[in-house]
Design an enzyme around this catalytic site. Sequence first.
Site, PDB file in Angstrom:
ATOM      1  N   ILE A   1     -10.587   7.061  -5.934  1.00  0.00           N
ATOM      2  CA  ILE A   1      -9.345   7.881  -5.105  1.00  0.00           C
ATOM      3  C   ILE A   1      -8.955   7.128  -3.876  1.00  0.00           C
ATOM      4  CG2 ILE A   1      -9.763  10.038  -6.401  1.00  0.00           C
ATOM      5  CD1 ILE A   1     -11.212  11.050  -3.706  1.00  0.00           C
ATOM      6  N   PRO A   2      -8.403   5.828  -3.790  1.00  0.00           N
ATOM      7  CA  PRO A   2      -8.099   5.550  -2.464  1.00  0.00           C
ATOM      8  C   PRO A   2      -7.045   6.209  -1.633  1.00  0.00           C
ATOM      9  CG  PRO A   2      -6.969   4.228  -4.378  1.00  0.00           C
ATOM     10  CD  PRO A   2      -8.036   4.953  -4.881  1.00  0.00           C
ATOM     11  N   HIS A   3      -7.490   6.300  -0.483  1.00  0.00           N
ATOM     12  CA  HIS A   3      -6.499   7.236   0.408  1.00  0.00           C
ATOM     13  C   HIS A   3      -7.007   6.835   1.843  1.00  0.00           C
ATOM     14  CE1 HIS A   3     -10.046   9.140   0.016  1.00  0.00           C
ATOM     15  NE2 HIS A   3     -10.139   9.846   1.217  1.00  0.00           N
ATOM     16  N   GLY A   4      -5.985   7.216   2.793  1.00  0.00           N
ATOM     17  CA  GLY A   4      -6.056   6.813   4.110  1.00  0.00           C
ATOM     18  C   GLY A   4      -7.142   7.636   4.979  1.00  0.00           C
TER      19      GLY A   4
END
Length: 146
Positions: free
Chosen positions: A62-65
Amino acid sequence: MAGSVLNVGQVRIHSGSAAREEAMREAADILQAAGAVTAGYFDAMQQREATVSTYMGNELAIPHGTNETKDTILDSALSFVRYDGGVDWEGNPVTFVVGIAGKGDEHLDILSQIALIFSDEDEVTRLKGADTPEELFALLPAVNAS
């Protein structure tokens, strides 16, 4: 959450594989095309990944900043990409790359919906069996629940 965070245009299926960085780039590009993030969000995702892996288990990343890069988020949204050939996520096998952009604290609600879906192995099997982005989208109504 006000409105939908995922529409069928943000769902993709690839028969092949991808490198982790390519998969993260696609996730960020989908979110940017949806008007949810600025062009700087890919860098924000890379910063997060350098600090802690966004691999969650059960074939999910779950790539996120980061909290420090919240200014790159314009609205809450998801990207949902299935790679049938897999993605090597730092040695972990990933089939689903779900990019997340959450305005304010909305990312917590979004994360909890995704976690519920992927904690059920039968649900993951159904997601893997969908033949089209439309079928895959139809299996994900919970992510748009408020």
